[in-house]
Design a protein around this motif. Structure first.
Motif, PDB file in Angstrom:
ATOM      1  N   ILE A 240       0.832  -1.205   0.000  1.00 13.86           N
ATOM      2  CA  ILE A 240       0.000   0.000   0.000  1.00 13.86           C
ATOM      3  C   ILE A 240       0.865   1.254   0.000  1.00 13.86           C
ATOM      4  O   ILE A 240       0.578   2.230  -0.708  1.00 13.86           O
ATOM      5  N   ALA A 241       1.961   1.237   0.767  1.00 14.39           N
ATOM      6  CA  ALA A 241       2.861   2.393   0.803  1.00 14.39           C
ATOM      7  C   ALA A 241       3.504   2.633  -0.564  1.00 14.39           C
ATOM      8  O   ALA A 241       3.718   3.787  -0.966  1.00 14.39           O
ATOM      9  N   ILE A 242       3.798   1.563  -1.282  1.00 15.14           N
ATOM     10  CA  ILE A 242       4.367   1.707  -2.631  1.00 15.14           C
ATOM     11  C   ILE A 242       3.376   2.422  -3.545  1.00 15.14           C
ATOM     12  O   ILE A 242       3.748   3.299  -4.335  1.00 15.14           O
ATOM     13  N   ILE A 243       2.108   2.065  -3.429  1.00 17.19           N
ATOM     14  CA  ILE A 243       1.079   2.733  -4.237  1.00 17.19           C
ATOM     15  C   ILE A 243       0.996   4.211  -3.876  1.00 17.19           C
ATOM     16  O   ILE A 243       0.912   5.083  -4.751  1.00 17.19           O
ATOM     17  N   VAL A 244       1.047   4.500  -2.572  1.00 17.92           N
ATOM     18  CA  VAL A 244       0.905   5.882  -2.109  1.00 17.92           C
ATOM     19  C   VAL A 244       2.070   6.750  -2.558  1.00 17.92           C
ATOM     20  O   VAL A 244       1.884   7.890  -3.008  1.00 17.92           O
ATOM     21  N   HIS A 245       3.273   6.223  -2.486  1.00 21.10           N
ATOM     22  CA  HIS A 245       4.463   7.053  -2.654  1.00 21.10           C
ATOM     23  C   HIS A 245       4.996   7.090  -4.082  1.00 21.10           C
ATOM     24  O   HIS A 245       6.082   7.618  -4.315  1.00 21.10           O
ATOM     25  N   ASN A 246       4.256   6.555  -5.034  1.00 20.43           N
ATOM     26  CA  ASN A 246       4.669   6.635  -6.432  1.00 20.43           C
ATOM     27  C   ASN A 246       3.608   7.354  -7.258  1.00 20.43           C
ATOM     28  O   ASN A 246       2.409   7.192  -7.014  1.00 20.43           O
ATOM     29  N   THR A 247       4.064   8.149  -8.211  1.00 18.13           N
ATOM     30  CA  THR A 247       3.169   8.818  -9.154  1.00 18.13           C
ATOM     31  C   THR A 247       3.045   7.916 -10.374  1.00 18.13           C
ATOM     32  O   THR A 247       3.957   7.854 -11.215  1.00 18.13           O
ATOM     33  N   TRP A 248       1.929   7.224 -10.492  1.00 15.54           N
ATOM     34  CA  TRP A 248       1.833   6.124 -11.445  1.00 15.54           C
ATOM     35  C   TRP A 248       1.647   6.572 -12.888  1.00 15.54           C
ATOM     36  O   TRP A 248       1.858   5.781 -13.817  1.00 15.54           O
ATOM     37  N   HIS A 249       1.267   7.825 -13.103  1.00 12.67           N
ATOM     38  CA  HIS A 249       1.161   8.284 -14.495  1.00 12.67           C
ATOM     39  C   HIS A 249       2.516   8.725 -15.048  1.00 12.67           C
ATOM     40  O   HIS A 249       2.652   8.983 -16.241  1.00 12.67           O
ATOM     41  N   ASP A 250       3.520   8.794 -14.175  1.00 15.24           N
ATOM     42  CA  ASP A 250       4.882   9.089 -14.614  1.00 15.24           C
ATOM     43  C   ASP A 250       5.591   7.770 -14.949  1.00 15.24           C
ATOM     44  O   ASP A 250       5.650   6.861 -14.119  1.00 15.24           O
ATOM     45  N   GLY A 257       7.864   1.682  -9.286  1.00 16.34           N
ATOM     46  CA  GLY A 257       6.831   1.073  -8.459  1.00 16.34           C
ATOM     47  C   GLY A 257       6.654  -0.405  -8.753  1.00 16.34           C
ATOM     48  O   GLY A 257       6.454  -1.212  -7.836  1.00 16.34           O
ATOM     49  N   MET A 258       6.736  -0.779 -10.022  1.00 16.30           N
ATOM     50  CA  MET A 258       6.590  -2.189 -10.388  1.00 16.30           C
ATOM     51  C   MET A 258       7.743  -3.014  -9.825  1.00 16.30           C
ATOM     52  O   MET A 258       7.546  -4.139  -9.350  1.00 16.30           O
ATOM     53  N   VAL A 259       8.948  -2.444  -9.870  1.00 17.25           N
ATOM     54  CA  VAL A 259      10.102  -3.138  -9.284  1.00 17.25           C
ATOM     55  C   VAL A 259       9.920  -3.271  -7.773  1.00 17.25           C
ATOM     56  O   VAL A 259      10.204  -4.326  -7.180  1.00 17.25           O
ATOM     57  N   GLN A 260       9.433  -2.205  -7.145  1.00 21.08           N
ATOM     58  CA  GLN A 260       9.192  -2.252  -5.700  1.00 21.08           C
ATOM     59  C   GLN A 260       8.116  -3.281  -5.358  1.00 21.08           C
ATOM     60  O   GLN A 260       8.224  -3.992  -4.350  1.00 21.08           O
ATOM     61  N   PHE A 261       7.087  -3.364  -6.190  1.00 20.31           N
ATOM     62  CA  PHE A 261       6.043  -4.368  -5.981  1.00 20.31           C
ATOM     63  C   PHE A 261       6.635  -5.774  -6.028  1.00 20.31           C
ATOM     64  O   PHE A 261       6.331  -6.628  -5.175  1.00 20.31           O
ATOM     65  N   ALA A 262       7.461  -6.012  -7.029  1.00 17.22           N
ATOM     66  CA  ALA A 262       8.085  -7.333  -7.156  1.00 17.22           C
ATOM     67  C   ALA A 262       8.964  -7.631  -5.947  1.00 17.22           C
ATOM     68  O   ALA A 262       8.970  -8.750  -5.418  1.00 17.22           O
ATOM     69  N   GLY A 263       9.695  -6.611  -5.492  1.00 19.19           N
ATOM     70  CA  GLY A 263      10.539  -6.794  -4.314  1.00 19.19           C
ATOM     71  C   GLY A 263       9.731  -7.087  -3.066  1.00 19.19           C
ATOM     72  O   GLY A 263      10.113  -7.941  -2.250  1.00 19.19           O
TER      73      GLY A 263
END
Length: 440
Positions: A240-250, A257-263
């Motif tokens: 959830i923090a990864i979603i919050v702290h990344n600007t996904w349209h960038d 964010g995808m790398v962080q999700f995988a991690g």
């Protein structure tokens, strides 16, 4: 501290004491509730009473929330007439709701109406949780070094102790000052993480200190093998923090964010492999861990009790009558578990060993529906949403409260209360109060 106190009303001490004792919710010094003995809600209530004129303003602004106890009493009447009333249990249930309102009222009075500066309360909050972590470290060393004086002290201090090897709850684990080790995630991600988000746009230093505290606390508790749920909670909160702290349209941040999700997923897998209880659940199913399986039948009993008397699905069994739902549904729960190839006798055994004052579900949703029915749950959701959207801040009113952080925060709270039944826990009132004050 003295300079801060000199600039505030004397009754602010009750607020500060309530904040300082937030991590102390499992000792014999607190107010009794099944699997919880908090102190802070009572202190917040005293602070509200000391500021009763301002409390009236809060009650008007958050009227749907303050009408909830009245609605719950009305919903309880059919159940009380049909099954009787357990006065002690009903008192604990209703005071839990009042404790939630006291926490909400204290936050609004202090930080909106009186405009108390954030720095001292946040500093105190951080210090309090560092102290509770230090207590856990001392407990861990005393357990592993077999220093009996400290082990005995903590085993007598905690209402339900997990310290000694003889503990019926699964001993040999540091408990910090929490009611049980599984509440670690509730505190880290239901209180500290939201405060970090609140401080992010106000004071980056305090936001960093809160982040460091959360990380150290989470990693430390996992290394000390304090519990299994903190592993799962940490992975969920990290996602959830990864979603919050990344600007996904960038594009660049989206890739990051995808790398962080995988991690995070990899860390979760490693956590399962490293934790013997999680590995046992993965290999053997729900019965692979006694505590995990207990959470299933502890909720299944009252939920089956609702099906035994279908009208209770709407209004519940009444405040304090969870035990009646457990007794009514135990046999059906046993049949269901046996049909799934599990130990159905655990459900009936749990029902036989409980009474109105000791029964617990470990799930807020189960408790609310068992006591106040689906109507009660719907009223809580509506009251929370209506109250949080009645914002004080003009800027928030113009832009709305449903930011990405707020939505993620809501998802996190919904998840956390799956395994926490305590109505007065600070996570929900903090959410209702603070959503309009987040600065993206």
């Amino acid at each position: 501290m003295l300079r801060f106190l000199a600039t505030q009303d004397r009754n602010v001490i009750w607020l500060l004491l309530g904040i300082a004792l937030l991590p102390v919710d499992g000792t014999t010094l607190g107010l009794y509730a099944p699997f919880w003995s908090p102190i802070s809600p009572a202190l917040f209530a005293v602070y509200c009473l000391c500021n009763w004129r301002q409390l009236h303003i809060v009650a008007v602004k958050y009227l749907p929330m303050f009408l909830l106890p009245v609605a719950c009493i009305i919903l309880s009447i059919p159940g009380w007439l049909r099954f009787g009333i357990h006065f002690n249990a009903a008192f604990m249930s209703l005071t839990g709701l009042l404790g939630m309102l006291a926490t909400l009222g204290a936050l609004v009075i202090a930080f909106h109406i009186k405009r108390i500066p954030w720095n001292m309360p946040i500093r105190l909050l951080i210090a309090a949780y560092w102290c509770s972590f230090a207590v856990g470290v001392v407990q861990w060393f005393s357990i592993h070094l077999r220093f009996e004086p400290l082990v005995n002290y903590f085993s007598h201090l905690m209402y339900r102790q997990y310290i000694t090897d003889s503990s019926v709850w699964g001993g040999g684990r540091p408990q910090f000052l929490f009611a049980e080790p599984s509440y670690i995630g509730m505190h880290l991600f239901g209180i500290l993480l939201p405060f970090m988000w609140l401080m992010r746009g106000r004071d980056s230093i305090y936001a960093k200190r809160l982040r460091d505290l959360i990380v150290v606390y989470a990693i430390g508790t996992m290394l000390m093998q304090a519990g299994t749920r903190i592993v799962i909670d940490s992975v969920v909160a990290l996602l959830i923090a990864i979603i919050v702290h990344n600007t996904w349209h960038d594009r660049k941040q989206r890739l990051r964010g995808m790398v962080q999700f995988a991690g995070a997923c990899l860390l979760g897998l490693l956590g399962v492999l490293a934790d013997s209880r999680l590995s046992s659940i993965a290999e053997n199913g729900a019965q692979g861990d006694g505590s995990f399986f207990a959470r299933i039948y502890q909720s299944l009993d009252p939920l089956c009790g609702l099906l035994t008397h279908p009208w209770t699905l709407l209004t519940g069994y009444g405040a304090g009558n969870i035990i009646n739902a457990v007794w009514a549904g135990a046999s059906k729960a046993e049949q269901l578990l046996n049909g799934l190839g599990m130990n159905g006798g655990a459900a009936t055994g749990f029902a036989a060993g409980m009474n109105a004052d000791t029964v617990w579900t470990m799930c807020a949703y189960t408790s609310i529906i068992a006591e106040y029915g689906l109507i009660g749950l719907v009223l809580l959701v509506i009251a929370s949403i209506v109250s949080m959207t009645r914002v004080f801040d003009t800027a928030a009113a113009e832009h709305g409260v449903w930011s990405k952080t707020v939505i993620c925060w809501l998802v996190l709270i919904v998840y956390l209360y799956i395994q926490c039944e305590n109505y007065a826990f600070a996570a929900l009132p903090l959410f209702i109060f603070a959503v309009s004050k987040l600065r993206e």
